[in-house]
Every structure is written in C-alpha cells, then in structure tokens.
Design an enzyme around this catalytic site. Structure first.
Site, PDB file in Angstrom:
ATOM      1  N   GLU A 151       3.478   8.986  -3.697  1.00  0.00           N
ATOM      2  CA  GLU A 151       3.980   8.000  -4.647  1.00  0.00           C
ATOM      3  C   GLU A 151       3.893   6.587  -4.089  1.00  0.00           C
ATOM      4  OE1 GLU A 151       5.488   6.921  -8.415  1.00  0.00           O
ATOM      5  OE2 GLU A 151       4.532   8.738  -7.627  1.00  0.00           O
ATOM      6  N   HIS A 152       3.914   6.447  -2.799  1.00  0.00           N
ATOM      7  CA  HIS A 152       3.686   5.123  -2.213  1.00  0.00           C
ATOM      8  C   HIS A 152       2.762   5.257  -1.014  1.00  0.00           C
ATOM      9  CE1 HIS A 152       6.616   5.941   1.027  1.00  0.00           C
ATOM     10  NE2 HIS A 152       7.453   6.354   0.092  1.00  0.00           N
TER      11      HIS A 152
END
Length: 297
Positions: A151-152
């Site tokens: 997600e990051h």
C-alpha cells in the site's frame, strides 16, 4: 452518497459492456479471501470450513520489516491455534498464504540486503526452512506462499529481489526437488502500481489480484484497466479484486457482478477468479456476498 456513486458506476460500466459482452464466459470457481484484519471474523479454520466457498486464504499482514525488525499483525487473533488451522485448511485443499505489507505498519525494502533478509525471515519463520534460534509463530505448519500487498512504497524499493530470493526456495512442504514457493500479488488497480511493478516484471507471480474497489475510474470503466492488466502479465492468472463491504467505495451489487462484470473479466485466457476483501465483511454482508459470487466465477 456512497450508494449513489456505486449506482452511477454500475450504469457507466453497463454502457461500456453492452457492445462487447462475452459470448462464452469461462468459469474457474476460484475465490480468494483475505483473513486476519478483524479480530471478530472467526478463526482461520472457520473460513476454510465455509461450505467450500473459498479456494485460497491469504493472511493479513506481516507489516513491519526492512529495518531489522519483523512483526506479524493478525488484529488480535490468538496465534496459538493458527498453525493447526493452517494444516486443516491445507488438508481440505485450500492453500494458505501470508501477505507482506498492508495498510499500516512500518515496512520497506530500501536495499538489496533488506530484501534478502526478509526472504530469510519468511523462509525460516513461516515457510519450509528451520534454523536454530528462529521462532516459528505457527509451529511446524508451513505456509504455501507469500503475497505482496504494498500500500505504500514505490520506486527504489527492492521487491523484485525479494521475489527472486523467494522463488529460489523449494516447496514449502515437499522438500528438495519440490515446486517453487508460490508467489501472488495484490496491487492497486491503477496501472502501473509503482510499488510492485518491478517485482511483477520478474514474471515469477503465479497470480495477481487486482484491487478494483476504492478506485472509481477502474470500476466505472472496468474493461480498459482489466484489458491492460491481463495483457501486461499473460503468464499470470489475473483475479478481480472486489470488496464485500456494502459501505465501501465502488462496492458492486451482486446483480451487477453477474450481468455486467463477469462477462468482461472472463474473456481473457488468463482470467483467474475473484479476490474478496475480506472474510469479516463477507460475514457482515447479509447471506454472504461470496455465496452468490461463487455461482458466477
């Protein structure tokens, strides 16, 4: 407002499909579900016992790594019974994966060595290896593979090194000469997903679960991004990532999945099935979203 948005997205998708509906959709019956993000979703064993609906379960998440520390976060699920549940699921023919990354935590692979170290940690703690002094949270249970849910992070991360290191390992349960450890990825719909792009370029991923939920442009005009993903990775099975949470952005009603979406996604030869986020929301959605979707995948 969220419901109105969903309705408008479905109408837009319908307009994009009417002229090119598949004549003969190919079903696989495959539904992958994420488990471990909510403490009150039942046990892993409960998920695998659910009427044969789920064909793969991915545990979420190992969400601290890359800086010499590692942390498994199963949202309060007691770890003590998970090992037996893993073996129970596998006895039913349901493979169990562990996903690295997730929505929170502190993770990243800033160097090649950090990727090699993570591969070692996964191998000795959760997969087929054993090493003196290295604890195994699930005892002698051995997972089937690793999922990448990033997600990051992005350009400069070394997930392609992690993929190659893991791919060198032998079977998680078969010993020497077994098949390679299985790798999957769960990227965001927007293509390319920079966080995992270089890893996917290795061609080592058996399956890619593309998250079409939470991305309105992807859901509204599903055919274009779906065609991009299936064309970009012909050697991988591509799964349609849906949310089972009624209140989530881009939630697709069951009728829309059957009448509109499945005729699109089942056309390519490398269509794999459906991925659901997640077990908890599937339970909360009356009569289980997956029970209906299973008939069409």
């Amino acid at each position: 407002m969220a419901r109105l948005t969903s309705v408008l997205l479905v109408l837009a998708a319908l307009l994009s499909v009417l002229v090119c509906r598949a004549a003969a959709a190919e079903k696989t019956g495959q539904i992958t579900v994420f488990w471990g993000w909510h403490a009150d979703e039942g046990t892993l064993g409960d998920a695998c016992n659910f009427d044969g609906i789920y064909t793969t379960v991915i545990m979420a998440f190992l969400n601290v790594y890359g800086h010499g520390k590692y942390q498994l976060d199963l949202s309060g699920h007691p770890v003590a019974g998970v090992g037996d549940d893993i073996k129970h699921c596998q006895s039913l023919g349901i493979p169990v994966f562990l996903s690295v990354g997730g929505f929170g935590g502190d993770y990243g692979l800033p160097t090649n060595q950090s990727a090699v170290d993570l591969a070692d940690h996964l191998w000795y703690s959760y997969l087929g290896g054993t090493r003196a002094g290295v604890p195994r949270p699930f005892g002698d249970a051995r997972l089937d593979g690793i999922d990448f849910f990033l997600e990051h992070g992005g350009v400069g991360e070394h997930y392609e090194v992690l993929a190659r290191e893991l791919a060198k390992r032998k079977s998680t349960r078969g010993g020497d000469g077994g098949p390679p450890l299985r790798l999957t990825a769960t990227p965001r719909c927007a293509s390319p997903d920079e966080g995992v792009q270089r890893a996917l370029a290795t061609g080592l991923f058996e399956r890619i679960h593309v998250r079409f939920y939470d991305y309105p442009n992807c859901t509204a005009w599903i055919e274009d991004p779906w065609s991009q993903w299936t064309a970009a990775y012909p050697g991988s099975k591509i799964f349609l990532g849906l949310t089972a949470a009624y209140e989530d952005a881009c939630y697709l009603e069951r009728k829309a999945v059957f009448e509109i979406v499945m005729p699109i996604v089942q056309k390519p030869d490398n269509y794999g099935g459906v991925m659901l986020w997640d077990r908890y929301n599937d339970e909360q959605n009356g009569n289980h979203y997956s029970s209906y979707v299973k008939n069409w995948v």
